[in-house]
Design a protein around this motif. Structure first.
Motif, PDB file in Angstrom:
ATOM      1  N   GLU A   1       0.847  -1.189   0.000  1.00 23.45           N
ATOM      2  CA  GLU A   1       0.000   0.000   0.000  1.00 23.45           C
ATOM      3  C   GLU A   1       0.886   1.245   0.000  1.00 23.45           C
ATOM      4  O   GLU A   1       1.999   1.213   0.511  1.00 23.45           O
TER       5      GLU A   1
ATOM      6  N   ASP B   1      -3.411   3.110  11.895  1.00 21.70           N
ATOM      7  CA  ASP B   1      -4.378   2.270  11.193  1.00 21.70           C
ATOM      8  C   ASP B   1      -5.468   3.142  10.561  1.00 21.70           C
ATOM      9  O   ASP B   1      -5.863   4.151  11.138  1.00 21.70           O
TER      10      ASP B   1
ATOM     11  N   SER C   1      -5.561   5.338   5.052  1.00 23.16           N
ATOM     12  CA  SER C   1      -6.039   5.811   3.743  1.00 23.16           C
ATOM     13  C   SER C   1      -7.146   6.865   3.929  1.00 23.16           C
ATOM     14  O   SER C   1      -7.557   7.512   2.978  1.00 23.16           O
ATOM     15  N   ASN C   2      -7.592   7.028   5.196  1.00 26.25           N
ATOM     16  CA  ASN C   2      -8.640   8.014   5.477  1.00 26.25           C
ATOM     17  C   ASN C   2      -8.097   9.374   5.929  1.00 26.25           C
ATOM     18  O   ASN C   2      -8.872  10.294   6.164  1.00 26.25           O
TER      19      ASN C   2
ATOM     20  N   ASN D   1     -17.809  -4.004   4.980  1.00 26.33           N
ATOM     21  CA  ASN D   1     -17.748  -3.364   3.668  1.00 26.33           C
ATOM     22  C   ASN D   1     -18.463  -4.278   2.669  1.00 26.33           C
ATOM     23  O   ASN D   1     -17.888  -5.236   2.167  1.00 26.33           O
TER      24      ASN D   1
ATOM     25  N   TYR E   1     -17.952  -5.847  -1.181  1.00 23.47           N
ATOM     26  CA  TYR E   1     -17.316  -7.127  -1.546  1.00 23.47           C
ATOM     27  C   TYR E   1     -18.333  -8.258  -1.719  1.00 23.47           C
ATOM     28  O   TYR E   1     -17.952  -9.408  -1.889  1.00 23.47           O
TER      29      TYR E   1
ATOM     30  N   GLY F   1     -14.651   2.433   7.812  1.00 21.08           N
ATOM     31  CA  GLY F   1     -13.523   2.000   6.987  1.00 21.08           C
ATOM     32  C   GLY F   1     -12.213   2.306   7.664  1.00 21.08           C
ATOM     33  O   GLY F   1     -11.144   2.280   7.037  1.00 21.08           O
TER      34      GLY F   1
ATOM     35  N   TYR G   1     -14.625  -8.432   8.803  1.00 21.95           N
ATOM     36  CA  TYR G   1     -13.871  -8.344   7.546  1.00 21.95           C
ATOM     37  C   TYR G   1     -13.695  -9.787   7.080  1.00 21.95           C
ATOM     38  O   TYR G   1     -12.711 -10.452   7.394  1.00 21.95           O
TER      39      TYR G   1
ATOM     40  N   LYS H   1      -8.208  -8.962   4.913  1.00 21.16           N
ATOM     41  CA  LYS H   1      -7.199  -7.910   4.741  1.00 21.16           C
ATOM     42  C   LYS H   1      -6.437  -7.627   6.027  1.00 21.16           C
ATOM     43  O   LYS H   1      -5.293  -7.195   6.008  1.00 21.16           O
TER      44      LYS H   1
END
Ligand code: FDP
Length: 351
Positions: free
Chosen positions: A73, A127, A130-131, A219, A222, A253, A271, A281
């Motif tokens: 990532e 953690d 990405s947000n 989420n 998926y 998320g 998840y 993940k």
């Protein structure tokens, strides 16, 4: 004190995290204070990271750094900063023999000029990163295990211990306020950072998660790659098979944010594995294990579908695991309906 009561501090008397840790340590006459020292160091790191997160936009340190981490990532700059803050906060105190970070490929050794101690720290420095660019809460997660090998330095065997051997675990959520929740196996306790005095103050002693809850965090984009058992489970949680009332879906998320809401309010974070990611993940050692220790201490549960998370024998520092975590009653439904949990157990057709 009632379930999830919030402590009232007065103008002249507060219960800091330091005082609380010392008082808990007194219950163990043989304690050397090393674990307590490590927890203070982590609280200091949390305050430093909170400060960076809060001023991220102002300081213009948002955005991706050059590096790509071991999970493939893009690392955000704050990941790099948080990683460094934690390492530097704990590497010199003589309490740790080695560290492992989600952001680094191998074991991080204690520098030669510092003493090695009897614990290992495994952590995810930031953690949900990405947000960051959209101002959504992020968190730090940590896990502490005792060194089991001979010699002063920690090695892979020390790191790859099942989660039931953790001696402490915690997370910090950098949200509308900064909170640190930790356990040393005597309940899960939450502290809120008072920015005026720069201290974590006891706010949520002895957290108890409701036996079943309202919130479902998953989420569901998926869905097309879920296996049939996962689809059936989600239909159950949504009340679509007529077996229970529908849960309320909430998915930030950002694992720490989703987990924290469900810990206090009740519900489940899932998840699941899917045909593209047969082990899901999330990372066993940096995410699932510490949160599983905390949730069990609060009366909840965590499974990969067929195994208690804390009983999984790790084989790799960065291994992933499916995760169903939260209120015991809700997690038990996952355990009763999920039939496959790992890549090995998945039919070849869906790997
Ligand atoms: P992120 O990639 O932003 O670091 O573990 C990583 C994590 O976030 C969790 O915090 C979060 O729950 C999950 O990934 C979100 O993944 P999806 O986007 O696949 O739902």
């Amino acid at each position: 004190m009632r379930m999830n009561d919030v402590v009232r501090h007065t103008a002249t008397s507060v219960v800091t995290i330091e005082r609380y840790i010392i008082e808990q340590e007194k219950m163990h006459p043989d304690a050397t204070g090393e674990l307590s020292g490590l927890l203070y160091d982590l609280a200091l790191a949390a305050k430093m990271i909170a400060n960076k997160v809060r001023s991220a936009g102002l300081a213009d340190i948002l955005g991706s750094a050059e590096n790509i981490n071991v999970q493939g990532e893009t690392q955000q700059k704050l990941d790099v900063i948080a990683n460094e803050i934690i390492i530097k906060a704990v590497d010199h105190g003589g309490r740790l023999c080695a560290l492992a970070s989600e952001e680094e490929p191998g074991i991080i050794q204690i520098p030669d000029n510092f003493k090695c101690g009897k614990y290992c720290l495994l952590f995810d420095p930031l953690d949900g990163s990405s947000n960051i660019d959209v101002n959504v809460p992020v968190g730090t997660i940590f896990s502490v295990v005792r060194k089991i090998t001979r010699g002063s330095r920690g090695d892979m065997e020390d790191m790859l211990q099942p989660g039931r051997r953790q001696v402490a675990a915690g997370y910090v959520i950098y949200g509308s306020s900064t909170m640190l929740v930790y356990t040393t196996g005597q309940g899960a306790h939450g502290f809120t950072l008072d920015p005026q005095i720069g201290e974590f103050l006891l706010s949520h002693p002895n957290i108890v998660i409701p036996h079943t809850g309202r919130y479902l965090s998953v989420n569901d984009s998926y869905e097309s790659v879920w296996t049939e058992d996962v689809r059936a489970l989600m239909r159950r949680y949504r009340g679509l098979d007529g077996e229970r009332s529908a849960m309320n879906v909430r998915y930030v998320g950002s694992l720490v944010a989703d987990f924290h809401r469900n810990l206090l309010g009740g519900g489940i974070f899932a998840y699941p594995p899917n045909t593209k990611s047969p082990n899901g993940k999330l990372r066993l050692l940096y995410e699932a294990n510490p949160l599983a220790f905390i949730v069990e201490q609060a009366g909840g549960a965590a499974t990969d579908g067929t195994r208690r998370i804390l009983d999984i024998e790790p084989t790799d520092l960065h291994q992933r695991t499916p995760l169903y975590i939260g209120s015991k009653g809700d997690v038990d439904i996952a355990s009763s309906m999920i039939t496959q949990s790992t890549a090995e157990e998945m039919p070849l057709a869906v790997r």
